[in-house]
Design a protein around this motif. Structure first.
Motif, PDB file in Angstrom:
ATOM      1  N   LEU A 219       0.818  -1.218   0.000  1.00  0.00           N
ATOM      2  CA  LEU A 219       0.000   0.000   0.000  1.00  0.00           C
ATOM      3  C   LEU A 219       0.849   1.265   0.000  1.00  0.00           C
ATOM      4  N   SER A 220       2.032   1.191   0.620  1.00  0.00           N
ATOM      5  CA  SER A 220       2.895   2.385   0.657  1.00  0.00           C
ATOM      6  C   SER A 220       3.481   2.700  -0.716  1.00  0.00           C
ATOM      7  N   GLU A 221       3.944   1.673  -1.430  1.00  0.00           N
ATOM      8  CA  GLU A 221       4.516   1.880  -2.769  1.00  0.00           C
ATOM      9  C   GLU A 221       4.037   0.762  -3.694  1.00  0.00           C
ATOM     10  N   PRO A 222       2.850   0.894  -4.252  1.00  0.00           N
ATOM     11  CA  PRO A 222       2.329  -0.183  -5.109  1.00  0.00           C
ATOM     12  C   PRO A 222       3.174  -0.421  -6.358  1.00  0.00           C
ATOM     13  N   ASP A 223       3.716   0.647  -6.944  1.00  0.00           N
ATOM     14  CA  ASP A 223       4.493   0.479  -8.178  1.00  0.00           C
ATOM     15  C   ASP A 223       5.732  -0.370  -7.962  1.00  0.00           C
ATOM     16  N   SER A 224       6.407  -0.155  -6.831  1.00  0.00           N
ATOM     17  CA  SER A 224       7.677  -0.852  -6.593  1.00  0.00           C
ATOM     18  C   SER A 224       7.475  -2.248  -6.004  1.00  0.00           C
ATOM     19  N   ASN A 225       6.424  -2.413  -5.215  1.00  0.00           N
ATOM     20  CA  ASN A 225       6.239  -3.665  -4.468  1.00  0.00           C
ATOM     21  C   ASN A 225       5.125  -4.533  -5.027  1.00  0.00           C
ATOM     22  N   ILE A 226       4.849  -4.416  -6.312  1.00  0.00           N
ATOM     23  CA  ILE A 226       3.764  -5.214  -6.894  1.00  0.00           C
ATOM     24  C   ILE A 226       4.093  -6.708  -6.847  1.00  0.00           C
ATOM     25  N   LYS A 227       5.389  -7.060  -6.812  1.00  0.00           N
ATOM     26  CA  LYS A 227       5.770  -8.475  -6.765  1.00  0.00           C
ATOM     27  C   LYS A 227       5.440  -9.109  -5.418  1.00  0.00           C
ATOM     28  N   LYS A 228       5.288  -8.277  -4.392  1.00  0.00           N
ATOM     29  CA  LYS A 228       4.946  -8.826  -3.075  1.00  0.00           C
ATOM     30  C   LYS A 228       3.507  -9.318  -3.024  1.00  0.00           C
ATOM     31  N   LEU A 229       2.703  -8.887  -3.984  1.00  0.00           N
ATOM     32  CA  LEU A 229       1.349  -9.418  -4.076  1.00  0.00           C
ATOM     33  C   LEU A 229       1.376 -10.933  -4.284  1.00  0.00           C
ATOM     34  N   LYS A 230       2.332 -11.388  -5.089  1.00  0.00           N
ATOM     35  CA  LYS A 230       2.454 -12.825  -5.346  1.00  0.00           C
ATOM     36  C   LYS A 230       2.820 -13.564  -4.071  1.00  0.00           C
ATOM     37  N   GLU A 231       3.731 -12.982  -3.290  1.00  0.00           N
ATOM     38  CA  GLU A 231       4.129 -13.610  -2.028  1.00  0.00           C
ATOM     39  C   GLU A 231       2.955 -13.682  -1.060  1.00  0.00           C
ATOM     40  N   LEU A 232       2.157 -12.608  -1.024  1.00  0.00           N
ATOM     41  CA  LEU A 232       0.986 -12.607  -0.140  1.00  0.00           C
ATOM     42  C   LEU A 232      -0.073 -13.591  -0.633  1.00  0.00           C
ATOM     43  N   ARG A 233      -0.251 -13.652  -1.945  1.00  0.00           N
ATOM     44  CA  ARG A 233      -1.247 -14.574  -2.501  1.00  0.00           C
ATOM     45  C   ARG A 233      -0.836 -16.028  -2.276  1.00  0.00           C
ATOM     46  N   ALA A 234       0.479 -16.289  -2.227  1.00  0.00           N
ATOM     47  CA  ALA A 234       0.953 -17.657  -1.986  1.00  0.00           C
ATOM     48  C   ALA A 234       0.549 -18.162  -0.603  1.00  0.00           C
ATOM     49  N   MET A 235       0.262 -17.235   0.315  1.00  0.00           N
ATOM     50  CA  MET A 235      -0.159 -17.639   1.658  1.00  0.00           C
ATOM     51  C   MET A 235      -1.587 -18.171   1.670  1.00  0.00           C
ATOM     52  N   LEU A 236      -2.295 -18.043   0.556  1.00  0.00           N
ATOM     53  CA  LEU A 236      -3.619 -18.670   0.459  1.00  0.00           C
ATOM     54  C   LEU A 236      -3.512 -20.193   0.458  1.00  0.00           C
ATOM     55  N   MET A 237      -2.308 -20.701   0.185  1.00  0.00           N
ATOM     56  CA  MET A 237      -2.071 -22.153   0.188  1.00  0.00           C
ATOM     57  C   MET A 237      -1.367 -22.595   1.470  1.00  0.00           C
ATOM     58  N   GLU A 238      -1.638 -21.938   2.588  1.00  0.00           N
ATOM     59  CA  GLU A 238      -1.024 -22.281   3.870  1.00  0.00           C
ATOM     60  C   GLU A 238      -1.254 -23.760   4.187  1.00  0.00           C
ATOM     61  N   GLN A 239      -0.160 -24.473   4.534  1.00  0.00           N
ATOM     62  CA  GLN A 239      -0.216 -25.926   4.710  1.00  0.00           C
ATOM     63  C   GLN A 239      -0.186 -26.376   6.164  1.00  0.00           C
ATOM     64  N   ASP A 240       0.069 -25.458   7.099  1.00  0.00           N
ATOM     65  CA  ASP A 240       0.095 -25.846   8.510  1.00  0.00           C
ATOM     66  C   ASP A 240      -1.346 -26.059   8.985  1.00  0.00           C
ATOM     67  N   PRO A 241      -1.718 -27.289   9.342  1.00  0.00           N
ATOM     68  CA  PRO A 241      -3.133 -27.539   9.688  1.00  0.00           C
ATOM     69  C   PRO A 241      -3.611 -26.793  10.925  1.00  0.00           C
ATOM     70  N   ASN A 242      -2.683 -26.371  11.791  1.00  0.00           N
ATOM     71  CA  ASN A 242      -3.094 -25.681  13.025  1.00  0.00           C
ATOM     72  C   ASN A 242      -3.611 -24.272  12.751  1.00  0.00           C
ATOM     73  N   VAL A 243      -3.052 -23.607  11.742  1.00  0.00           N
ATOM     74  CA  VAL A 243      -3.412 -22.200  11.496  1.00  0.00           C
ATOM     75  C   VAL A 243      -3.894 -21.969  10.068  1.00  0.00           C
ATOM     76  N   ALA A 244      -4.094 -23.030   9.295  1.00  0.00           N
ATOM     77  CA  ALA A 244      -4.378 -22.870   7.865  1.00  0.00           C
ATOM     78  C   ALA A 244      -5.673 -22.100   7.617  1.00  0.00           C
ATOM     79  N   VAL A 245      -6.734 -22.418   8.362  1.00  0.00           N
ATOM     80  CA  VAL A 245      -8.045 -21.805   8.105  1.00  0.00           C
ATOM     81  C   VAL A 245      -8.003 -20.306   8.381  1.00  0.00           C
ATOM     82  N   ILE A 246      -7.483 -19.920   9.547  1.00  0.00           N
ATOM     83  CA  ILE A 246      -7.470 -18.501   9.922  1.00  0.00           C
ATOM     84  C   ILE A 246      -6.554 -17.712   9.000  1.00  0.00           C
ATOM     85  N   VAL A 247      -5.396 -18.270   8.680  1.00  0.00           N
ATOM     86  CA  VAL A 247      -4.447 -17.559   7.819  1.00  0.00           C
ATOM     87  C   VAL A 247      -5.046 -17.327   6.434  1.00  0.00           C
ATOM     88  N   ARG A 248      -5.705 -18.330   5.884  1.00  0.00           N
ATOM     89  CA  ARG A 248      -6.305 -18.167   4.552  1.00  0.00           C
ATOM     90  C   ARG A 248      -7.409 -17.114   4.564  1.00  0.00           C
TER      91      ARG A 248
END
Length: 739
Positions: A219-248
């Motif tokens: 949000l601070s610099e969308p032009d420069s940090n647009i690649k971090k969107l991919k890193e954040l979106r990758a967390m939709l596939m959280e594999q730890d069963p203890n926190v997977a539901v809340i994290v997603r």
């Protein structure tokens, strides 16, 4: 000499792929078998060397030493028994020497353990012996190659390839040993429930901090940090069963808010090949990269949400089984909420039609929560859509859904049409058009108030403003009219299909309610057929009271708009309403009173020239009787209607006089308003209403007994008169607030 014929390109095209596939398969098979054979031979060689080193042969010299004692004694004995050489002839001695040189199995000493030809072999080592053994010719197998991109040179194309690394048996053995060690490791210590809860809280806090850091950076610099969107979106596939539901869930909501914030106010289109080839400035290139990355990540995010909803609908689990089937419902609800927010917040952005296609079928979902979420989102979209692009897309999908499901959908799906911003006023005039037009100064005013230079500048400004106003107005009006017309056509086609094919469907009330709202916009060609259908529905007796009221309201909306030019007598609709007024619910659920008051307003106030005095007197008397039986809020609405009757139609004060005005007796049980002799009765109900327990009802009754004057002592207070003079249902709303 006969030149061999070259096969045609068509023939090569037919057969080359099959040949190439076969060649490739044969080559791969040969390489595998040769490598396997080579590994086996190497293994055998290593085993032979190990055996040769471990099994050392017994030294021959040691064997000699052990037999020294025995041989000496034996030699001494032999010497004693042997003849002296002096006593042997020379010929016999020579023969013995020759025999000694040609020693054989018969002539050698059997008492010794030395092997035959021991002198020749005693100096040879074991390794030299192994080296002298004949070997088979070993051919190295063909090594598997990895083909790389070729290099183009002046001489031509140079193919590039790299050998594929092959694991040796030793490496395989080490890997097997490591796996065995891993299996033999001690099991993890068992944690108590308190420790597990603390560990879960710690993991969850770490994930939250990570999500917050990524979101704030984007949000601070969308032009420069647009690649971090991919890193954040990758967390939709959280594999730890203890926190997977809340994290997603957290990631879904975070990405939704990020896209709402950084999405531009225009639709991003893909670049053409010519635009990609042209050189641009660094700023432009950076903007293009940002837009391309944003659109791609937004697309992947929507696909993830869609897949989550599909998995829940199909009751399908992933192979990893990280999330239980029960938890998928919560994930699906969050995904639907995110889609609804994006539907309302980004109607101008890419993939909006895809979101509509996802949301509209969910309006008919068995889950009440999800259905209500989608219905509310569509209502908001209709209310805020000024131009009509998004509304047209939603109406198309709803029409297809109703037809595809064979009209077996929930009534709420069709009731959203009532929230469309398509009215007669908005078709011709919009809020921007209703604003007062800017008045330009006349020539005399300019000459009087402005200097020559000021007049010159003012003239140029006015010319530019006129051009801008004309361009904006013409473009927006044409677009709006076109889109609204197309949208209404689809709505009416849906309504008419249901009236024709599914008259006993639960969708009929919603259809009649929609026709009542948009009837003034229907084409005149359909009026006759539509009125016949509405009357047949009322006469059939299959409709509920509310549905029949909607039929009456729809018919009079049609006749009050463009239907004025038609010569149609709606007497049957007047008769039906007069007959069914006493069927109105008198309890707390009297929601139908609003529709009754709307019908009366359209039937009498807007058609006063076509209404006879007998009809108006009959309705006035019956409404006064009805006011005694309903709740105070409904009584106020009915008395406000009576006030409009007495002010609109002449000679309504006949009912305030006890003397009869003609022949006949009033017949209250007769269902024909024209023939019930209402002029021969009086409004004695008003005297009872004067003693009503509610003060507002008392004021209205006293006002009507006085003849409904607009001024003087019998006039209504200002607040009450303003509430009911414009539109009758406002009296009901006012009293609901008072109660």
């Amino acid at each position: 000499m006969k030149i061999p014929r070259v096969p045609s390109f068509r023939k090569l095209l037919r057969t080359s792929q099959i040949k190439l596939d076969n060649k490739l398969k044969n080559k791969q098979y040969k390489q595998k078998s040769a490598a396997k054979k080579y590994r086996k031979e190497q293994k055998k060689l290593r085993e032979a060397v190990r055996d040769a080193i471990s099994r050392k042969p017994f030294p021959l010299e040691d064997c000699k030493k052990k037999q020294v004692g025995k041989s000496r004694k034996w030699e001494e004995k032999e010497e004693e028994d042997a003849l002296p050489l002096d006593m042997m002839d020379e010929d016999d001695l020579k023969l013995m020497e020759d025999l000694a040189q040609r020693a054989s199995f018969l002539t050698r000493d059997l008492s010794s353990n030395e092997p035959v030809h021991v002198k020749k072999r005693k100096h040879e080592s074991v390794i030299e012996k192994y080296e002298k053994m004949p070997r088979r010719l070993q051919t190295e197998p063909e090594k598997e190659l990895i083909h790389l991109l070729p290099i183009k040179d002046k001489s031509g194309i140079i193919p590039q390839a790299v050998e594929k690394p092959v694991l040796n048996d030793e490496e395989e053995d080490t890997e097997d040993m490591e796996e065995a060690e891993d299996l033999n490791e001690e099991p993890l210590p068992v944690l108590t429930p308190e420790e597990m809860a603390a560990q879960r809280r710690q993991k969850l806090q770490e994930r939250k901090m990570h999500i917050a850091a990524l979101a704030s950076a984007i949000l601070s610099e969308p032009d420069s940090n647009i690649k971090k969107l991919k890193e954040l979106r990758a967390m939709l596939m959280e594999q730890d069963p203890n926190v997977a539901v809340i994290v997603r869930k957290l990631v879904m909501v975070s990405l939704m808010e990020i896209f709402k914030d950084i999405a531009p106010s225009y639709k991003i289109r893909p670049l053409t090949e010519a635009e990609k080839a042209t050189k641009v400035k660094k700023e432009t290139q950076k903007l293009r990269e940002f837009e391309e990355g944003l659109v791609s990540q937004y697309k992947f995010y929507l696909e993830n949400l869609e897949q989550t909803i599909k998995d829940w609908k199909q009751r399908k689990l992933k192979k990893s089984n990280v999330i239980s089937l029960k938890a998928y419902k919560g994930l699906a609800e969050v995904a639907v909420k995110c889609l609804c927010e994006l539907l309302v917040a980004l109607p101008h952005f890419n993939f909006h039609n895809n979101i509509i296609v996802l949301i509209v079928p969910l309006m008919n979902d068995p889950s009440k929560m999800i259905s209500e979420l989608c219905v509310e989102a569509v209502k908001k979209l209709f209310k805020q859509d000024k131009l009509g692009y998004a509304s047209l897309g939603v109406v198309k999908v709803i029409s297809g859904l109703v037809r595809g499901r064979n009209y077996d959908v929930r009534p709420e799906v069709l009731k959203v049409f009532l929230h469309l911003r398509i009215k007669e006023v908005e078709l011709q005039k919009d809020s921007e058009d209703i604003a007062p037009k800017k008045k330009f100064m006349t020539y005399k005013e300019k000459r009087k108030n402005l200097s020559r230079m000021q007049r010159k500048w003012r003239k140029a400004e006015e010319k530019l403003e006129r051009e801008l106003l004309e361009a904006e107005a013409s473009e927006s009006k044409e677009k709006k009219l076109k889109l609204h017309t197309e949208t209404l056509n689809i709505v009416f086609v849906t309504y008419f299909r249901i009236l024709k094919k599914a008259q006993k469907s639960p969708l009929l009330p919603a259809v009649l309610e929609g026709l009542a709202k948009f009837a003034h916009l229907i084409n005149v060609e359909f009026f006759d057929d539509l009125l016949i259908v509405l009357h047949s529905l009322i006469a059939s007796g299959d409709l509920s009271y509310r549905e029949s009221l909607h039929c009456v309201l729809s018919a009079f909306h049609i006749l009050s708009g463009q239907g004025d030019v038609l010569n149609i007598d709606p007497m049957k609709f007047y008769t039906h309403l007069y007959k069914t007024l006493f069927s109105l619910h008198a309890g707390g659920t009297n929601e139908d009173i609003g529709i009754v008051l709307q019908c009366l307003d359209v039937m009498f106030a807007k058609r006063r020239k076509q209404v006879s005095q007998q009809r108006a007197l009959a309705f006035l008397k019956r409404l006064s009787i009805l006011a005694l039986h309903v709740l105070p809020n409904s009584s106020v609405g009915i008395l406000a209607t009576n006030r409009i009757f007495m002010q609109t139609f002449p000679r309504m004060d006949l009912l305030l006089d006890n003397e009869s005005q003609g022949s006949g007796v009033y017949l209250p049980e007769l269902d024909e308003p024209e023939h019930c002799n209402a002029q021969n009765t009086a409004l004695w109900e008003l005297h009872l209403l004067q003693r009503h327990y509610h003060p507002t009802v008392q004021k209205f009754a006293s006002h009507l007994i006085a003849g409904a004057p607009t001024e003087g002592s019998g006039a209504l207070p200002l607040d009450l008169s303003q509430s009911v003079v414009c539109f009758l249902p406002l009296g009901v709303k006012y009293l609901q607030q008072q109660l």
